[in-house]
Design a protein around this motif. Sequence first.
Motif, PDB file in Angstrom:
ATOM      1  N   LEU A 100      -7.814  11.947   9.547  1.00 49.36           N
ATOM      2  CA  LEU A 100      -8.900  11.044   9.932  1.00 49.36           C
ATOM      3  C   LEU A 100     -10.198  11.833  10.015  1.00 49.36           C
ATOM      4  N   ASP A 101     -11.137  11.475   9.146  1.00 51.79           N
ATOM      5  CA  ASP A 101     -12.444  12.120   9.087  1.00 51.79           C
ATOM      6  C   ASP A 101     -13.500  11.014   9.095  1.00 51.79           C
ATOM      7  N   LEU A 102     -14.165  10.842  10.225  1.00 52.35           N
ATOM      8  CA  LEU A 102     -15.173   9.786  10.350  1.00 52.35           C
ATOM      9  C   LEU A 102     -16.588  10.336  10.352  1.00 52.35           C
ATOM     10  N   THR A 103     -16.772  11.535   9.813  1.00 54.23           N
ATOM     11  CA  THR A 103     -18.101  12.141   9.822  1.00 54.23           C
ATOM     12  C   THR A 103     -19.123  11.321   9.030  1.00 54.23           C
ATOM     13  N   THR A 104     -18.677  10.510   8.079  1.00 51.57           N
ATOM     14  CA  THR A 104     -19.588   9.608   7.355  1.00 51.57           C
ATOM     15  C   THR A 104     -19.535   8.199   7.932  1.00 51.57           C
ATOM     16  N   LEU A 117       3.647   1.897   0.230  1.00 49.50           N
ATOM     17  CA  LEU A 117       2.472   2.723   0.453  1.00 49.50           C
ATOM     18  C   LEU A 117       1.540   2.007   1.417  1.00 49.50           C
ATOM     19  N   TYR A 118       1.175   2.704   2.485  1.00 50.82           N
ATOM     20  CA  TYR A 118       0.173   2.220   3.432  1.00 50.82           C
ATOM     21  C   TYR A 118      -1.149   2.895   3.078  1.00 50.82           C
ATOM     22  N   ARG A 119      -2.192   2.111   2.830  1.00 50.85           N
ATOM     23  CA  ARG A 119      -3.531   2.657   2.589  1.00 50.85           C
ATOM     24  C   ARG A 119      -4.450   2.100   3.671  1.00 50.85           C
ATOM     25  N   GLY A 120      -4.990   3.016   4.474  1.00 54.34           N
ATOM     26  CA  GLY A 120      -5.844   2.610   5.583  1.00 54.34           C
ATOM     27  C   GLY A 120      -7.299   2.909   5.316  1.00 54.34           C
ATOM     28  N   GLU A 121      -8.163   1.954   5.664  1.00 55.56           N
ATOM     29  CA  GLU A 121      -9.605   2.156   5.597  1.00 55.56           C
ATOM     30  C   GLU A 121     -10.132   2.055   7.026  1.00 55.56           C
ATOM     31  N   PHE A 122     -10.764   3.131   7.479  1.00 57.01           N
ATOM     32  CA  PHE A 122     -11.269   3.232   8.838  1.00 57.01           C
ATOM     33  C   PHE A 122     -12.788   3.211   8.787  1.00 57.01           C
ATOM     34  N   ASP A 126     -20.433   0.883  15.046  1.00 56.48           N
ATOM     35  CA  ASP A 126     -21.473   1.439  15.909  1.00 56.48           C
ATOM     36  C   ASP A 126     -20.772   2.287  16.955  1.00 56.48           C
ATOM     37  N   GLY A 127     -21.480   2.730  17.968  1.00 56.82           N
ATOM     38  CA  GLY A 127     -20.897   3.621  18.950  1.00 56.82           C
ATOM     39  C   GLY A 127     -19.748   3.031  19.746  1.00 56.82           C
ATOM     40  N   ASP A 128     -19.626   1.700  19.755  1.00 58.40           N
ATOM     41  CA  ASP A 128     -18.602   1.039  20.570  1.00 58.40           C
ATOM     42  C   ASP A 128     -17.673   0.099  19.802  1.00 58.40           C
ATOM     43  N   ARG A 129     -17.808   0.057  18.485  1.00 58.27           N
ATOM     44  CA  ARG A 129     -16.948  -0.840  17.699  1.00 58.27           C
ATOM     45  C   ARG A 129     -16.509  -0.151  16.413  1.00 58.27           C
ATOM     46  N   ARG A 130     -15.243  -0.362  16.087  1.00 58.86           N
ATOM     47  CA  ARG A 130     -14.712   0.175  14.842  1.00 58.86           C
ATOM     48  C   ARG A 130     -13.659  -0.765  14.303  1.00 58.86           C
ATOM     49  N   ARG A 131     -13.280  -0.539  13.042  1.00 54.53           N
ATOM     50  CA  ARG A 131     -12.303  -1.408  12.391  1.00 54.53           C
ATOM     51  C   ARG A 131     -11.389  -0.580  11.509  1.00 54.53           C
ATOM     52  N   GLY A 138       4.454  -2.583  -1.686  1.00 52.16           N
ATOM     53  CA  GLY A 138       5.706  -1.977  -2.116  1.00 52.16           C
ATOM     54  C   GLY A 138       6.796  -3.017  -2.225  1.00 52.16           C
ATOM     55  N   PRO A 139       7.991  -2.569  -2.495  1.00 57.09           N
ATOM     56  CA  PRO A 139       9.096  -3.508  -2.661  1.00 57.09           C
ATOM     57  C   PRO A 139       9.507  -4.205  -1.360  1.00 57.09           C
ATOM     58  N   ALA A 140       9.260  -3.566  -0.215  1.00 52.12           N
ATOM     59  CA  ALA A 140       9.693  -4.157   1.051  1.00 52.12           C
ATOM     60  C   ALA A 140       8.601  -4.948   1.752  1.00 52.12           C
ATOM     61  N   LYS A 141       7.316  -4.590   1.486  1.00 52.22           N
ATOM     62  CA  LYS A 141       6.223  -5.204   2.243  1.00 52.22           C
ATOM     63  C   LYS A 141       5.031  -5.498   1.348  1.00 52.22           C
ATOM     64  N   ASP A 142       4.331  -6.576   1.694  1.00 53.08           N
ATOM     65  CA  ASP A 142       3.077  -6.939   1.057  1.00 53.08           C
ATOM     66  C   ASP A 142       2.185  -7.495   2.164  1.00 53.08           C
ATOM     67  N   LEU A 143       1.524  -6.589   2.894  1.00 54.74           N
ATOM     68  CA  LEU A 143       0.819  -6.948   4.123  1.00 54.74           C
ATOM     69  C   LEU A 143      -0.624  -6.467   4.129  1.00 54.74           C
ATOM     70  N   VAL A 144      -1.437  -7.142   4.939  1.00 56.04           N
ATOM     71  CA  VAL A 144      -2.760  -6.659   5.307  1.00 56.04           C
ATOM     72  C   VAL A 144      -2.845  -6.734   6.832  1.00 56.04           C
ATOM     73  N   LEU A 145      -3.146  -5.604   7.455  1.00 53.23           N
ATOM     74  CA  LEU A 145      -3.299  -5.530   8.899  1.00 53.23           C
ATOM     75  C   LEU A 145      -4.757  -5.171   9.193  1.00 53.23           C
ATOM     76  N   THR A 146      -5.492  -6.074   9.811  1.00 55.67           N
ATOM     77  CA  THR A 146      -6.893  -5.861  10.117  1.00 55.67           C
ATOM     78  C   THR A 146      -7.064  -5.766  11.629  1.00 55.67           C
ATOM     79  N   THR A 147      -7.574  -4.626  12.089  1.00 57.58           N
ATOM     80  CA  THR A 147      -7.687  -4.385  13.516  1.00 57.58           C
ATOM     81  C   THR A 147      -9.130  -4.115  13.895  1.00 57.58           C
ATOM     82  N   GLY A 148      -9.599  -4.831  14.905  1.00 51.06           N
ATOM     83  CA  GLY A 148     -10.910  -4.581  15.486  1.00 51.06           C
ATOM     84  C   GLY A 148     -10.749  -3.908  16.834  1.00 51.06           C
TER      85      GLY A 148
END
Length: 153
Positions: A100-104, A117-122, A126-131, A138-148
Amino acid sequence: MDRGLRTGGWWPVPDVLAHLAGRWRVERVVRDLASGAEGRFEGATVFSPWPGGGLLHEESGMFTWQGVARPAERTLRFLPGGSPGTAEVRFADGRPFHDLDLTTGRHVADHPCSADLYRGEFTVLDGDRRRTVWRVCGPAKDLVLTTGYARVR
């Protein structure tokens, strides 16, 4: 952090561990793209000091799937990463999860799990909110997990 440093719509974070420390409110939507089913998690995440450096991530709340609500929790370790301000994320048992590199203010990481395969976009909004958005394919899962996440002051 000075809002003038914001680039690309993301909020740069010079030290991910310092930024994450504390308590966050969590809302997650889980969509099964194959079936169209949708679930929801609501709860909290606490990042507390981990002995030897890093943070212990403890998440707990209620997960509702197909009308059934159940308690849910998970624990992760966020350890200092290979370069300044970054982190190495591990499961509770110490197995590697992702970097995890959030420098940008934005980071993409992959985690192979069996044949899926899990591909995460972080992104830091702002200083108090992230997503975080995990796309699981893959063969077992076809999901989207969106977290605020919203910091609790």
